[in-house]
Motif scaffolding. Structure first.
Motif, PDB file in Angstrom:
ATOM      1  N   SER A   3       0.805  -1.224   0.000  1.00 37.24           N
ATOM      2  CA  SER A   3       0.000   0.000   0.000  1.00 37.24           C
ATOM      3  C   SER A   3       0.837   1.272   0.000  1.00 37.24           C
ATOM      4  O   SER A   3       0.285   2.368  -0.072  1.00 37.24           O
ATOM      5  CB  SER A   3      -0.964   0.004   1.196  1.00 37.24           C
ATOM      6  OG  SER A   3      -0.260  -0.126   2.404  1.00 37.24           O
ATOM      7  N   ASP A  43      -2.709   2.043  -4.337  1.00 34.25           N
ATOM      8  CA  ASP A  43      -3.904   2.324  -3.536  1.00 34.25           C
ATOM      9  C   ASP A  43      -4.549   0.991  -3.168  1.00 34.25           C
ATOM     10  O   ASP A  43      -5.020   0.263  -4.058  1.00 34.25           O
ATOM     11  CB  ASP A  43      -4.879   3.192  -4.335  1.00 34.25           C
ATOM     12  CG  ASP A  43      -6.152   3.509  -3.581  1.00 34.25           C
ATOM     13  OD1 ASP A  43      -6.543   2.756  -2.671  1.00 34.25           O
ATOM     14  OD2 ASP A  43      -6.789   4.531  -3.917  1.00 34.25           O
ATOM     15  N   ASP A  53      -8.813  -5.269   9.746  1.00 34.88           N
ATOM     16  CA  ASP A  53      -7.803  -4.235   9.956  1.00 34.88           C
ATOM     17  C   ASP A  53      -6.960  -4.645  11.153  1.00 34.88           C
ATOM     18  O   ASP A  53      -7.423  -4.594  12.291  1.00 34.88           O
ATOM     19  CB  ASP A  53      -8.465  -2.882  10.204  1.00 34.88           C
ATOM     20  CG  ASP A  53      -7.464  -1.773  10.507  1.00 34.88           C
ATOM     21  OD1 ASP A  53      -6.239  -2.009  10.392  1.00 34.88           O
ATOM     22  OD2 ASP A  53      -7.908  -0.670  10.859  1.00 34.88           O
ATOM     23  N   ARG A  73      -5.117   2.036  12.724  1.00 36.18           N
ATOM     24  CA  ARG A  73      -4.944   3.484  12.518  1.00 36.18           C
ATOM     25  C   ARG A  73      -6.190   4.009  11.813  1.00 36.18           C
ATOM     26  O   ARG A  73      -6.837   3.279  11.054  1.00 36.18           O
ATOM     27  CB  ARG A  73      -3.710   3.755  11.665  1.00 36.18           C
ATOM     28  CG  ARG A  73      -2.398   3.369  12.343  1.00 36.18           C
ATOM     29  CD  ARG A  73      -1.221   3.636  11.439  1.00 36.18           C
ATOM     30  NE  ARG A  73      -1.240   4.985  10.915  1.00 36.18           N
ATOM     31  CZ  ARG A  73      -0.513   5.998  11.384  1.00 36.18           C
ATOM     32  NH1 ARG A  73       0.321   5.785  12.375  1.00 36.18           N
ATOM     33  NH2 ARG A  73      -0.600   7.200  10.858  1.00 36.18           N
ATOM     34  N   PRO A  74      -6.539   5.286  12.007  1.00 38.93           N
ATOM     35  CA  PRO A  74      -7.722   5.827  11.333  1.00 38.93           C
ATOM     36  C   PRO A  74      -7.693   5.625   9.818  1.00 38.93           C
ATOM     37  O   PRO A  74      -8.713   5.319   9.210  1.00 38.93           O
ATOM     38  CB  PRO A  74      -7.694   7.318  11.702  1.00 38.93           C
ATOM     39  CG  PRO A  74      -6.955   7.368  12.995  1.00 38.93           C
ATOM     40  CD  PRO A  74      -5.922   6.266  12.910  1.00 38.93           C
ATOM     41  N   GLU A  75      -6.506   5.755   9.215  1.00 40.71           N
ATOM     42  CA  GLU A  75      -6.397   5.597   7.756  1.00 40.71           C
ATOM     43  C   GLU A  75      -6.750   4.173   7.327  1.00 40.71           C
ATOM     44  O   GLU A  75      -7.454   3.984   6.332  1.00 40.71           O
ATOM     45  CB  GLU A  75      -4.969   5.916   7.284  1.00 40.71           C
ATOM     46  CG  GLU A  75      -4.493   7.316   7.589  1.00 40.71           C
ATOM     47  CD  GLU A  75      -3.861   7.464   8.986  1.00 40.71           C
ATOM     48  OE1 GLU A  75      -3.398   8.556   9.289  1.00 40.71           O
ATOM     49  OE2 GLU A  75      -3.835   6.489   9.777  1.00 40.71           O
ATOM     50  N   THR A  76      -6.255   3.188   8.043  1.00 41.90           N
ATOM     51  CA  THR A  76      -6.528   1.801   7.647  1.00 41.90           C
ATOM     52  C   THR A  76      -7.968   1.418   7.978  1.00 41.90           C
ATOM     53  O   THR A  76      -8.583   0.621   7.257  1.00 41.90           O
ATOM     54  CB  THR A  76      -5.544   0.810   8.317  1.00 41.90           C
ATOM     55  OG1 THR A  76      -5.605   0.954   9.734  1.00 41.90           O
ATOM     56  CG2 THR A  76      -4.128   1.065   7.825  1.00 41.90           C
ATOM     57  N   TYR A  77      -8.500   1.992   9.031  1.00 45.10           N
ATOM     58  CA  TYR A  77      -9.894   1.746   9.392  1.00 45.10           C
ATOM     59  C   TYR A  77     -10.818   2.238   8.270  1.00 45.10           C
ATOM     60  O   TYR A  77     -11.730   1.538   7.849  1.00 45.10           O
ATOM     61  CB  TYR A  77     -10.185   2.467  10.709  1.00 45.10           C
ATOM     62  CG  TYR A  77     -11.536   2.179  11.308  1.00 45.10           C
ATOM     63  CD1 TYR A  77     -11.810   0.945  11.889  1.00 45.10           C
ATOM     64  CD2 TYR A  77     -12.529   3.154  11.325  1.00 45.10           C
ATOM     65  CE1 TYR A  77     -13.047   0.695  12.449  1.00 45.10           C
ATOM     66  CE2 TYR A  77     -13.774   2.906  11.879  1.00 45.10           C
ATOM     67  CZ  TYR A  77     -14.019   1.675  12.453  1.00 45.10           C
ATOM     68  OH  TYR A  77     -15.237   1.418  13.005  1.00 45.10           O
ATOM     69  N   LYS A  78     -10.525   3.420   7.740  1.00 46.78           N
ATOM     70  CA  LYS A  78     -11.309   3.971   6.638  1.00 46.78           C
ATOM     71  C   LYS A  78     -11.149   3.115   5.384  1.00 46.78           C
ATOM     72  O   LYS A  78     -12.122   2.866   4.658  1.00 46.78           O
ATOM     73  CB  LYS A  78     -10.892   5.414   6.349  1.00 46.78           C
ATOM     74  CG  LYS A  78     -11.348   6.382   7.400  1.00 46.78           C
ATOM     75  CD  LYS A  78     -10.832   7.786   7.097  1.00 46.78           C
ATOM     76  CE  LYS A  78     -11.170   8.729   8.242  1.00 46.78           C
ATOM     77  NZ  LYS A  78     -10.560  10.055   8.048  1.00 46.78           N
ATOM     78  N   GLN A  79      -9.928   2.666   5.109  1.00 46.34           N
ATOM     79  CA  GLN A  79      -9.705   1.801   3.951  1.00 46.34           C
ATOM     80  C   GLN A  79     -10.503   0.519   4.070  1.00 46.34           C
ATOM     81  O   GLN A  79     -11.063   0.030   3.086  1.00 46.34           O
ATOM     82  CB  GLN A  79      -8.218   1.472   3.804  1.00 46.34           C
ATOM     83  CG  GLN A  79      -7.380   2.648   3.379  1.00 46.34           C
ATOM     84  CD  GLN A  79      -5.894   2.356   3.479  1.00 46.34           C
ATOM     85  OE1 GLN A  79      -5.464   1.434   4.143  1.00 46.34           O
ATOM     86  NE2 GLN A  79      -5.094   3.190   2.804  1.00 46.34           N
TER      87      GLN A  79
END
Length: 183
Positions: free
Chosen positions: A148, A152, A171, A175-181
């Motif tokens: 990643s 993307d 997940d 992290r917030p970024e991976t949670y959103k992904q």
């Protein structure tokens, strides 16, 4: 020796009686509070005092392990394997033919990959920023890998699943970024 489990399930609630202790919300920790010699009360991390030389725990938080077992191997049982395999099999309910994406290929992520493999997932996509971890993920059962840092991950997972996205996403980074992904 023993392994400390961060949750000692009650065995009495609706979830426990239904054979789903991973949903128990009446877990036990030690009744007696841990304190310093001067009486200062401590808050043990995860209810077990991770990284402490001494700790107080409820008896149900201890799992006896054969002393012949390597501590490096046995230590995985306390968190990584239980969390990862549990996420795939119990919480994620991965089944035969499912597509699974695992974000983060450390101990928990690799255990989730192994759990998805054991459950019969058809496509297991490992996502990480470290090619060495992605290589190890393949040995645990990953059928595809995505670095990643270079690609993307959401688009790559969609491409690998015919545009649908994975049936189950785990997940293992938090992290917030991976949670959103994941969503």
């Amino acid at each position: 020796f023993v392994i400390l489990n961060w949750r000692a399930v009650c065995g009495q609630c609706r979830a426990c009686l239904r054979g789903r202790p991973w949903y128990c919300f009446n877990t036990h920790n030690a009744k007696q509070k841990m304190t310093l010699t001067d009486g200062t009360e401590l808050s043990p991390a995860l209810g077990i005092g991770a990284f402490a030389e001494k700790t107080l725990v409820a008896a149900g938080q201890c799992t006896k392990v054969d002393p012949a077992v390597s501590p490096a191997v046995a230590g995985l049982l306390g968190c990584g394997v239980m969390a990862g395999i549990g996420a795939a099999i119990n919480t994620g309910n991965v089944g035969r033919g499912d597509s699974v994406a695992v974000i983060g290929c450390g101990g928990v992520g690799d255990a989730a990959i192994a759990g998805a493999y054991l459950a019969g997932a058809a496509r297991i996509i490992a996502v990480d920023i470290d090619d060495r971890k992605l290589s190890t993920a393949r040995t645990m059962g990953a059928t595809h890998t995505v670095n990643s840092k270079e690609t993307d991950p959401v688009e790559a997972i969609r491409e690998l699943t015919g545009g649908f996205g994975a049936d189950v996403v785990i997940d293992a980074v938090g992290r917030p970024e991976t949670y959103k992904q994941a969503f």
